[in-house]
Every structure is written in structure tokens, then in C-alpha cells.
Design an enzyme around this catalytic site. Structure first.
Site, mmCIF file in Angstrom:
data_model
loop_
_atom_site.group_PDB
_atom_site.id
_atom_site.type_symbol
_atom_site.label_atom_id
_atom_site.label_comp_id
_atom_site.label_asym_id
_atom_site.label_seq_id
_atom_site.Cartn_x
_atom_site.Cartn_y
_atom_site.Cartn_z
ATOM 1 C CE LYS A 24 4.610 -0.298 -11.585
ATOM 2 N NZ LYS A 24 5.516 0.263 -10.368
HETATM 3 C C1 E4P Z 1 8.856 -0.781 -10.486
HETATM 4 O O1 E4P Z 1 7.833 -0.135 -11.323
HETATM 5 C C2 E4P Z 1 8.810 -0.752 -9.110
HETATM 6 O O2 E4P Z 1 8.136 0.365 -8.751
HETATM 7 C C3 E4P Z 1 10.329 -0.801 -8.513
HETATM 8 O O3 E4P Z 1 11.393 -0.896 -9.494
HETATM 9 C C4 E4P Z 1 10.304 -1.849 -7.367
HETATM 10 O O4 E4P Z 1 11.658 -1.696 -6.884
HETATM 11 P P1 E4P Z 1 12.151 -2.212 -5.580
HETATM 12 O O5 E4P Z 1 12.418 -3.690 -5.553
HETATM 13 O O6 E4P Z 1 13.308 -1.739 -5.225
HETATM 14 O O7 E4P Z 1 10.846 -1.660 -4.558
#
Ligand code: E4P
Length: 217
Positions: free
Chosen positions: A83
Site C-alpha cells: 500500500k
Molecule cells: C483504507 O484502506 C483505509 O484503511 C481506510 O478505509 C480509512 O478509513 P477511515 O477514513 O475510516 O480511517
């Protein structure tokens, strides 16, 4: 639509996986902090539970640093998906890692133009953050629609991974638009099954069944 769970909580991941609902997992530095565990150790355990892609995020912000962290993360298991943040260095790393045969997930996407760049960099997944856009009174779902249209216009194979999902309606709307994947917090994923008429109907069937005095055996 594929379902990923957005957590580093192995108990939640194990339980959802046993239900047969999981196609993958996404983590991020905040979720690792929440788990209270070592990133390498917890990510290895998650990879042993789930067969599908498990996103593990780099924390370096320069290309060389991202590549060196990606090499460490990629060693954890075959189903690791690297990622990367949606920056110029992140896109460069995405191109290099994808070309080397790794799965990549470009994260922190908030616009269709950013998603276009990620697709050109060969990302396996693009993660547009719906909830964080909604928090700013910008329609996150509209960004998902724009990305779907652009990817379809040009036949990009990058999968749209709807992220920052906060509600069951986010999941439904992303599915209607044609997002390939939704990454969903465990509580929201479990809430998808709920409907008061299901509970009421089941209660009535069970009450009538008890009155028959029968058993299925
Ligand atoms: C995606 O890969 C992120 O980990 C996640 O969806 C972020 O979500 P949040 O805005 O609730 O922190």
C-alpha cells in the site's frame, strides 16, 4: 463485489473469514496502532488467516525508502499487497513494484484525477476514501462514479477499492456504481445482514413451528 475488512484485529478477521465473507484485508498505520501489535508479526498472522490480498502500508515518503520498506513487507507472505500513498514518489514506487510482479494498493485517493494517475502507474487497487470526503461535505460517492466512468472509458484494469466506508448505504451505493471492492470496518460488514423484518419474520416462524410440536430429524 469483493469484500475486504478494514482492520488489523485478528480475532475479527478470523471470525469474518470463518463466515466465508472475506476476500481480503486492508490495514494502515492507524489500524496497526489500534491493534497494539508489531506490524510484521500481526501482518504475518493476518496473511495466514486470509487467502486474498492483505494490504500493508509503507511509511517512508521518498521513493527509495518506499522501495526498501516494500521489499521487507513483501517477504511476509505471497498475498501481501503493498500500500502506497498517492504522491509522485508513491506512484513511481507503484509502477516499479507492479512491474516487478507485486500487488499494489494506492491509498489516500480523493479525486478522479488522482485515480487516473494510479491506473497509469499500474496499480492493482485504487483506494478512494468516501467517508473522509463526506466529512468535508464533498460527495465521496460521486468520486467513485467518476473513477468508474474514466476507468471504463479507457479499459484500465485497476480495481476500485471503495475505502473509508462508514455506513451500510456506502456499501450499497458503491456496489450500485460498480466499485470492484469495498473495504469495510468489521461492525459495518456485520450490519449488512440486519433487517427488522428478517428478525420479526424469523420470530413468527419459530413461534408457529413450536406450536406444531414437530422436529426435523
Ligand atoms: C483504507 O484502506 C483505509 O484503511 C481506510 O478505509 C480509512 O478509513 P477511515 O477514513 O475510516 O480511517
Amino acid at each position: 463485489m469483493k469484500f475486504f475488512v478494514d482492520t488489523a484485529d485478528v480475532d475479527e478477521i478470523r471470525a469474518l473469514n470463518e463466515l466465508g465473507l472475506l476476500d481480503g484485508v486492508t490495514t494502515n498505520p492507524s489500524l496497526i496502532l489500534k491493534s497494539g501489535r508489531d506490524i510484521m508479526e500481526v501482518t504475518k498472522e493476518i496473511c495466514s488467516i486470509v487467502d486474498g490480498p492483505v494490504s500493508a502500508e509503507v511509511t517512508a515518503t521518498d521513493y527509495e525508502g518506499m522501495m526498501s520498506e516494500a521489499a521487507v513487507l513483501a517477504e511476509i507472505a505471497d498475498n501481501i499487497c503493498i500500500k502506497l500513498p498517492l504522491t509522485l514518489d508513491g506512484l513511481r514506487a507503484c509502477k516499479a513494484l507492479t512491474s516487478a510482479g507485486h500487488m499494489t494498493n494506492v491509498t489516500l485517493c480523493f479525486s478522479a484525477n488522482q485515480a487516473l494517475l494510479a491506473a497509469k502507474a499500474g496499480a492493482t487497487f485504487i483506494s478512494p476514501f468516501i467517508g473522509r470526503l463526506d466529512d468535508m461535505a464533498i460527495d465521496g460517492m460521486e468520486v467513485i462514479s467518476e473513477i468508474r466512468k474514466i476507468y471504463d472509458n479507457y479499459g484500465f484494469t485497476t480495481q476500485i477499492l471503495a475505502a473509508s466506508i462508514r455506513t451500510v448505504n456506502h456499501v450499497k451505493d458503491a456496489a450500485l456504481i460498480g466499485a470492484d471492492v469495498a473495504t469495510v470496518p468489521p461492525s459495518t460488514l456485520k450490519a449488512l445482514v440486519k433487517h427488522p423484518l428478517t428478525d420479526k419474520g424469523l420470530e413468527a416462524f419459530l413461534a408457529d413451528w413450536a406450536k406444531t410440536g414437530q422436529k426435523i430429524s
